[in-house]
Design an enzyme around this catalytic site. Structure first.
Site, PDB file in Angstrom:
ATOM      1  N   HIS A  28       0.844  -1.209   0.000  1.00  6.41           N
ATOM      2  CA  HIS A  28       0.000   0.000   0.000  1.00  6.41           C
ATOM      3  C   HIS A  28       0.878   1.258   0.000  1.00  6.41           C
ATOM      4  CE1 HIS A  28      -3.154  -2.600   2.273  1.00  6.41           C
ATOM      5  NE2 HIS A  28      -3.629  -2.387   1.064  1.00  6.41           N
ATOM      6  N   LYS A  52     -17.230  -6.571   7.161  1.00  8.49           N
ATOM      7  CA  LYS A  52     -16.033  -7.309   6.754  1.00  8.49           C
ATOM      8  C   LYS A  52     -15.265  -7.849   7.961  1.00  8.49           C
ATOM      9  CE  LYS A  52     -14.314  -6.127   2.204  1.00  8.49           C
ATOM     10  NZ  LYS A  52     -13.135  -5.668   1.466  1.00  8.49           N
ATOM     11  N   ARG A 102      -2.086  -6.534  -8.539  1.00  6.34           N
ATOM     12  CA  ARG A 102      -0.875  -7.321  -8.293  1.00  6.34           C
ATOM     13  C   ARG A 102      -0.709  -8.392  -9.357  1.00  6.34           C
ATOM     14  NH1 ARG A 102      -2.941  -8.113  -2.262  1.00  6.34           N
ATOM     15  NH2 ARG A 102      -4.713  -8.495  -3.618  1.00  6.34           N
ATOM     16  N   SER A 140      -3.043  -7.706   2.940  1.00  4.49           N
ATOM     17  CA  SER A 140      -3.293  -7.565   4.387  1.00  4.49           C
ATOM     18  C   SER A 140      -3.738  -8.906   4.966  1.00  4.49           C
ATOM     19  CB  SER A 140      -4.383  -6.526   4.634  1.00  4.49           C
ATOM     20  OG  SER A 140      -3.999  -5.287   4.112  1.00  4.49           O
TER      21      SER A 140
HETATM   22  O1  PNS Z   1      -9.009  -3.044  -0.227  1.00  2.00           O
HETATM   23  P1  PNS Z   1     -10.336  -3.591  -0.641  1.00  2.00           P
HETATM   24  O2  PNS Z   1     -11.016  -4.233   0.541  1.00  2.00           O
HETATM   25  O3  PNS Z   1     -10.225  -4.518  -1.815  1.00  2.00           O
HETATM   26  O4  PNS Z   1     -11.229  -2.337  -1.090  1.00  2.00           O
HETATM   27  C1  PNS Z   1     -12.500  -2.531  -1.624  1.00  2.00           C
HETATM   28  C2  PNS Z   1     -13.228  -1.168  -1.782  1.00  2.00           C
HETATM   29  C3  PNS Z   1     -13.273  -0.432  -0.467  1.00  2.00           C
HETATM   30  C4  PNS Z   1     -12.499  -0.320  -2.798  1.00  2.00           C
HETATM   31  C5  PNS Z   1     -14.655  -1.499  -2.292  1.00  2.00           C
HETATM   32  O5  PNS Z   1     -15.232  -2.477  -1.481  1.00  2.00           O
HETATM   33  C6  PNS Z   1     -15.573  -0.287  -2.344  1.00  2.00           C
HETATM   34  O6  PNS Z   1     -15.352   0.616  -3.122  1.00  2.00           O
HETATM   35  N1  PNS Z   1     -16.596  -0.270  -1.482  1.00  2.00           N
HETATM   36  C7  PNS Z   1     -17.520   0.837  -1.382  1.00  2.00           C
HETATM   37  C8  PNS Z   1     -18.933   0.453  -1.779  1.00  2.00           C
HETATM   38  C9  PNS Z   1     -19.113   0.633  -3.268  1.00  2.00           C
HETATM   39  O7  PNS Z   1     -18.911   1.697  -3.827  1.00  2.00           O
HETATM   40  N2  PNS Z   1     -19.527  -0.465  -3.915  1.00  2.00           N
HETATM   41  C10 PNS Z   1     -19.714  -0.504  -5.336  1.00  2.00           C
HETATM   42  C11 PNS Z   1     -18.370  -0.660  -6.009  1.00  2.00           C
HETATM   43  S1  PNS Z   1     -18.473  -1.679  -7.341  1.00  2.00           S
END
Ligand code: PNS
Length: 172
Positions: A28, A52, A102, A140
């Site tokens: 990150h 989560k 990645r 993570s």
């Molecule tokens: O690090 P992560 O857990 O892969 O991040 C995922 C994240 C936070 C980017 C994603 O879950 C997100 O954007 N959540 C917010 C809800 C949202 O907008 N959902 C529709 C996206 S398709």
């Protein structure tokens, strides 16, 4: 065909780098360093999503990020959000979302999210950045698992994060 008009000029280029950051890893941090060079403001945004079942609370994750970023990146801010990412981005005046990719295994999930976000707000573009190869296998989730099972996570997360894992009672 693109259905919207790109702005002719802009005062400031703002990007959101969203994620769970539970906890922040060296991958990150590499992404933050790369992303911060590309825009005027980079907002590292933690999703407030208790479903989560994160190890660290949002406040703890922000505090870890603050500690490890220090004052290295004057154009990087920390924030958190609820609800749709693209709505948060619009609220912050961001035209870009940065995501790290990645391996090819990340692609499917990222593609789905990107296309959904684009459908919701076509004016916001998702940009993929690749961390240095030394970080390409770090997540993570794996860091927490390896630490819990007694493996070394040296070089995968900042020292301050390793200390917090110990304090969080994650068994070593
Ligand atoms: O690090 P992560 O857990 O892969 O991040 C995922 C994240 C936070 C980017 C994603 O879950 C997100 O954007 N959540 C917010 C809800 C949202 O907008 N959902 C529709 C996206 S398709």
């Amino acid at each position: 065909m693109i259905q919207f008009e790109l702005p002719q000029s802009r005062n400031s280029l703002v990007a959101i780098y969203p994620g769970s950051f539970d906890p922040v890893t060296n991958g990150h941090l590499d992404l933050i360093a790369r992303g911060s060079r590309l825009v005027d403001r980079l907002i590292v945004a933690i999703l407030r999503n208790e479903s989560k079942q994160p190890l660290f609370s949002v406040d703890e994750r922000i505090s870890m990020l603050r500690e490890v970023l220090g004052d290295q990146f004057p154009n990087v801010e920390l924030d958190c959000f609820n609800g749709l990412l693209v709505d948060f981005a619009a609220e912050k005046g961001a035209s870009l979302i940065f995501r790290g990719i990645r391996a090819i295994s990340d692609y499917e999930y990222e593609l789905q999210m990107t296309l959904m976000n684009r459908r919701l707000r076509p004016e916001i573009e998702t940009v993929f950045l690749m961390a240095g190869e030394a970080y390409s296998f770090i997540s993570s989730k794996l860091v927490k698992e390896v630490f819990r099972l007694g493996g070394s996570i040296s070089g995968l997360v900042p020292q301050a994060v390793e200390a917090r894992l110990q304090n969080a009672g994650v068994k070593k």
